[in-house]
Design a protein around this motif. Sequence first.
Motif, PDB file in Angstrom:
ATOM      1  N   UNK A  24     -18.962 -11.125 -27.254  1.00 60.17           N
ATOM      2  CA  UNK A  24     -20.095 -11.227 -28.180  1.00 60.17           C
ATOM      3  C   UNK A  24     -21.119 -10.146 -27.880  1.00 60.17           C
ATOM      4  N   UNK A  25     -21.454  -9.979 -26.604  1.00 61.89           N
ATOM      5  CA  UNK A  25     -22.418  -8.944 -26.208  1.00 61.89           C
ATOM      6  C   UNK A  25     -21.879  -7.558 -26.577  1.00 61.89           C
ATOM      7  N   UNK A  26     -20.608  -7.305 -26.282  1.00 58.21           N
ATOM      8  CA  UNK A  26     -19.997  -6.007 -26.625  1.00 58.21           C
ATOM      9  C   UNK A  26     -20.058  -5.751 -28.129  1.00 58.21           C
ATOM     10  N   UNK A  27     -19.750  -6.768 -28.919  1.00 58.71           N
ATOM     11  CA  UNK A  27     -19.791  -6.616 -30.380  1.00 58.71           C
ATOM     12  C   UNK A  27     -21.216  -6.344 -30.864  1.00 58.71           C
ATOM     13  N   UNK A  28     -22.187  -7.032 -30.273  1.00 55.74           N
ATOM     14  CA  UNK A  28     -23.583  -6.794 -30.657  1.00 55.74           C
ATOM     15  C   UNK A  28     -23.971  -5.344 -30.400  1.00 55.74           C
ATOM     16  N   UNK A  29     -23.543  -4.808 -29.257  1.00 53.84           N
ATOM     17  CA  UNK A  29     -23.873  -3.425 -28.910  1.00 53.84           C
ATOM     18  C   UNK A  29     -23.169  -2.456 -29.868  1.00 53.84           C
ATOM     19  N   UNK A 104     -27.073  -3.865 -22.176  1.00 50.61           N
ATOM     20  CA  UNK A 104     -27.566  -5.243 -22.256  1.00 50.61           C
ATOM     21  C   UNK A 104     -28.856  -5.309 -23.067  1.00 50.61           C
ATOM     22  N   UNK A 105     -29.732  -4.327 -22.880  1.00 53.10           N
ATOM     23  CA  UNK A 105     -30.954  -4.298 -23.677  1.00 53.10           C
ATOM     24  C   UNK A 105     -30.617  -4.042 -25.148  1.00 53.10           C
ATOM     25  N   UNK A 106     -29.644  -3.168 -25.408  1.00 52.76           N
ATOM     26  CA  UNK A 106     -29.244  -2.903 -26.796  1.00 52.76           C
ATOM     27  C   UNK A 106     -28.763  -4.178 -27.478  1.00 52.76           C
ATOM     28  N   UNK A 107     -27.981  -4.980 -26.759  1.00 47.89           N
ATOM     29  CA  UNK A 107     -27.497  -6.246 -27.325  1.00 47.89           C
ATOM     30  C   UNK A 107     -28.664  -7.195 -27.571  1.00 47.89           C
ATOM     31  N   UNK A 108     -29.565  -7.280 -26.606  1.00 47.29           N
ATOM     32  CA  UNK A 108     -30.740  -8.146 -26.769  1.00 47.29           C
ATOM     33  C   UNK A 108     -31.584  -7.674 -27.951  1.00 47.29           C
ATOM     34  N   UNK A 167     -39.636   3.344 -24.533  1.00 49.43           N
ATOM     35  CA  UNK A 167     -38.701   4.428 -24.238  1.00 49.43           C
ATOM     36  C   UNK A 167     -37.263   3.998 -24.533  1.00 49.43           C
ATOM     37  N   UNK A 168     -36.961   2.736 -24.265  1.00 49.74           N
ATOM     38  CA  UNK A 168     -35.614   2.231 -24.543  1.00 49.74           C
ATOM     39  C   UNK A 168     -35.322   2.215 -26.038  1.00 49.74           C
ATOM     40  N   UNK A 169     -36.338   1.956 -26.846  1.00 52.18           N
ATOM     41  CA  UNK A 169     -36.144   1.997 -28.300  1.00 52.18           C
ATOM     42  C   UNK A 169     -35.781   3.416 -28.746  1.00 52.18           C
ATOM     43  N   UNK A 170     -36.443   4.402 -28.163  1.00 56.33           N
ATOM     44  CA  UNK A 170     -36.156   5.794 -28.517  1.00 56.33           C
ATOM     45  C   UNK A 170     -34.739   6.174 -28.123  1.00 56.33           C
ATOM     46  N   UNK A 171     -34.160   5.467 -27.182  1.00 54.09           N
ATOM     47  CA  UNK A 171     -32.816   5.770 -26.693  1.00 54.09           C
ATOM     48  C   UNK A 171     -31.724   5.146 -27.566  1.00 54.09           C
ATOM     49  N   UNK A 172     -32.093   4.333 -28.539  1.00 52.67           N
ATOM     50  CA  UNK A 172     -31.100   3.617 -29.345  1.00 52.67           C
ATOM     51  C   UNK A 172     -30.309   4.532 -30.283  1.00 52.67           C
TER      52      UNK A 172
END
Length: 198
Positions: A24-29, A104-108, A167-172
């Motif tokens: 599920x986490x992998x699919x979310x990412x 993990x942050x991307x999935x969250x 900064x993490x948002x900019x990395x998306x």
Amino acid sequence: MVVEARQRQADRSRETRRKLMEATVDCLVERGWSRTTTILVAERAGVSRGAQLHHFRTRGELVAAAVEHLGAESVQQLKARAIGVGRAPVAVVGLIADFYASDLFSAALELWVAARTDPELKTIVLPLQARIGRETHRLAVELLGLDESRPGVREAVQITLDLVRGLALANQLADDRKRREGIVRHWATMLEAALEES
């Protein structure tokens, strides 16, 4: 014999649940919230649709379990990465910035964005967001060796966390590592000066 069989079944059941939550986490990412389906998750986990339905009857149940898994995994990874970091602000801020730039942050983040307009999902995601926020705040305070009763310390830590989430948002959308590292170094110098004054 019966006890052993039950234990093997319980182990298989735990393993199936773990596979489903990780898938599920992998699919979310990889696919985002809107394209993460229970069928796709079962396929990705390598389990039958029946096994998936046995553990999670609905997408909501699956996501709730994945959110719990995601929260526990996120906190565990952050704590593991913190071992041996030391108290230097540049190392601590860098650690937390890298944590927020992870998959993990991307999935969250996928869940957070979807929860904005999905009341049911929002009730699941809000506690995750609060827990990760508390844990990262607590860990930053601990790693930096700070006393939060001193004026301005709590705010300085919170600003740091807000900065690295931004900064993490900019990395998306593109690898922003080089720019992030420069900002982290600059902020760490400012943070150190601010903490010395407080």
